[in-house]
Every structure is written in structure tokens, then in C-alpha cells.
Motif scaffolding. Structure first.
Motif: not given
Length: 294
Positions: A203-210
Motif C-alpha cells: 500500500x505504501x508503494x502504491x501511494x508513491x505511484x499515485x
């Protein structure tokens, strides 16, 4: 060379790549690509020939039954898929594979050549490592980029790491050789719960992609999975006094180190991300205006 299926011209495509193995603590990085493949309805357009790059005694082929009842062997490989996320304004190339056993330079050159054939403008690699970080705090994500303007724009810290690297590091170095801008994000997974999965890190990595793409990605069950994961680790710590004491020590260290981050600017950025997601979840709600991407 990788044979790419015929596809229509992609619009300013960005590559998002992750690989199983040394770069993928608790399967956190590959889980991101698996999630994006699903929520964005990606279509596989090519795969690398595994014969040249994998030791099949290390990554064994799998035998199973297909939808027609026929026995089939599935070979370990690295696949390339394309997706057109709604409202993003650009296409995405998703690479999901396994760290190769040999010929890393050739492997990376073939992948970059295939991405170049598809018109890739930016490469984003994802990784995860085990670290001394408490599971009760936000998962730290570090990042670096090959271009100074990307470092400035994304507020990244230049990497000072020296030591062994994995295929993610070699891919990024190959991007430099090919003059392709590249960004790499790494999540720090608590080393005392190293077994996969770690949805909180995913979830933390997806936040960076967002943040990078200035878009909102459907999360489905990931937030609840992350909360359940944290509750499970809490229960583990409660059953072992040594682990509980160790976690408290990590929390104290982390909280002390993070005090400077509690600045007005950091709070404002977090609130802006909240408004952005709220605006995407509720189209009638006004969200912040910003650039369409990198």
C-alpha cells in the motif's frame, strides 16, 4: 529479442516494474504490479525467453491443468503487459518477473529495447527490503532517480548506498545507458515479520505511484488487508515479551527521527493527498488541481 504483440500506439507510456527475489522482501513490490495488472485490466503483450536467463533448478517450471483439462507446463519468465488506466491521460507498461540467474546485462537491454519499441518515456522500478522499522508506524519508502530534475520534482534524496545490488539496480543503470529517465521506490519491511505478504508495504508503494502519476488507484481490499496484517503482528508481539520490547525500542527510535517531519509543509502535503483521494472517490467533491503527471 522480445517479440511484442501488435498493439495500438501508446500515449506517453510509463513503465512500472518489479521482480521476485532479492529485491522483493515479503513479496511487497511484485504485489503492487499484481494489483495494477488486475485493477487496470492489463493485457500481456510479450515475455522474455526464459531459456537464456533462468536456472530452472532454482526457478522450476510448474505443471498444471489448463481450462480445457490439458496438462501444461508454465515456465518462469518476465512478462510485459500494457494498460490504459481511466482518467490518467497516459498508458502504462507493467513488467512483472523474476530476478534472472544469469546474463543480467543482456536481460536488461532486451527489456529496455522492448519498452523503447512501445514508446516508454519513464521507467519506475519497485523494490522492498528488510529493515529495522516498527510495524506500528507508516512503512518508510525511499526513492531515487536518474535525472536531477526528477530528484527535485519528487523531493527525493540522492542515494548514497554502496554494496551489492539486485536486478532493480541493474535495470536503473541500464536506463542511464539508454538515456531513459528512471525512478526507483523501495519500501522498508519490518525484518521481524519478513514472511509474505506485507500489504502495508504494498500500500505504501502504491501511494508513491499515485503521487508520481497524480492519479488515484483503486485499492479494493488492500487497506483492510493492511489493518488485518498489523493486528496480526500486534498479537504476535503481545505473545512474546522480547518482541514487544524490541518493537517499543524501534518505535522510540522512529518517533525521535521523524520529529522534524512534523512540519507544516509535511502536514499540508498529507492533507492534499487526502483531498485528492476524496475527490476521486466522490466526483462531485472538489479536489486539488495539479499536473497530470511526470
Amino acid at each position: 529479442m522480445i517479440e511484442i504483440d501488435k498493439t495500438s500506439d501508446l500515449v506517453a507510456p510509463v513503465v512500472i516494474a518489479a521482480f521476485e527475489g532479492w529485491n522483493d522482501a515479503a513479496d511487497s513490490a511484485t504485489a503492487v504490479v499484481d494489483h495494477l495488472l488486475e485493477v487496470w485490466g492489463a493485457r500481456t503483450v510479450g515475455a522474455i525467453d526464459p531459456e537464456d536467463f533462468y536456472d530452472f533448478q532454482v526457478n522450476r517450471p510448474m505443471v498444471g491443468t489448463d481450462e480445457h483439462g490439458h496438462r501444461r507446463i508454465s515456465w518462469p519468465t518476465t512478462r510485459i503487459a500494457v494498460a490504459s488506466p481511466p482518467d490518467l491521460g497516459r498508458d502504462v507498461i507493467l513488467i512483472r518477473g523474476i530476478e534472472p540467474s544469469m546474463r543480467w546485462r543482456q536481460f536488461c537491454h532486451e527489456l529496455l529495447a522492448a519498452c523503447g519499441e512501445l514508446g516508454a518515456e519513464l521507467v519506475v522500478t519497485l523494490g522492498a527490503l528488510l529493515a529495522d522499522t516498527p510495524h506500528t508506524r507508516p512503512i518508510p519508502v525511499s526513492g531515487n532517480a536518474t535525472e536531477p530534475d526528477l530528484v527535485d520534482r519528487l523531493k527525493l534524496e540522492p542515494s548514497t548506498y554502496e554494496g551489492p545490488t539486485g536486478i532493480v539496480g541493474v535495470v536503473q543503470d541500464t536506463c542511464v545507458l539508454h538515456d531513459v529517465p528512471a525512478v526507483s521506490y523501495w519500501a522498508a519491511v519490518p525484518h521481524y515479520v519478513a514472511q509474505p505478504p506485507c500489504p502495508k508495504a504494498t500500500l505504501a508503494l502504491i501511494g508513491r505511484i499515485e503521487e508520481l502519476l497524480q492519479t488515484s488507484i483503486p485499492l479494493h481490499d488492500l487497506p483492510e488487508d493492511a489493518r488485518a496484517w498489523e493486528r496480526g503482528v500486534d498479537e504476535l508481539a503481545q505473545e512474546d515479551d522480547d518482541i514487544a520490547e524490541y518493537v517499543r525500542a524501534l518505535e522510540e527510535t522512529r518517533d525521535t527521527a521523524d520529529l522534524p517531519e512534523a512540519s507544516g509543509e509535511a502536514i499540508a502535503e498529507e492533507f492534499e493527498r487526502y483531498l485528492k483521494r476524496r475527490g476521486d472517490d466522490h466526483p462531485g467533491h472538489p479536489g486539488p488541481n495539479g499536473p497530470t503527471g511526470v
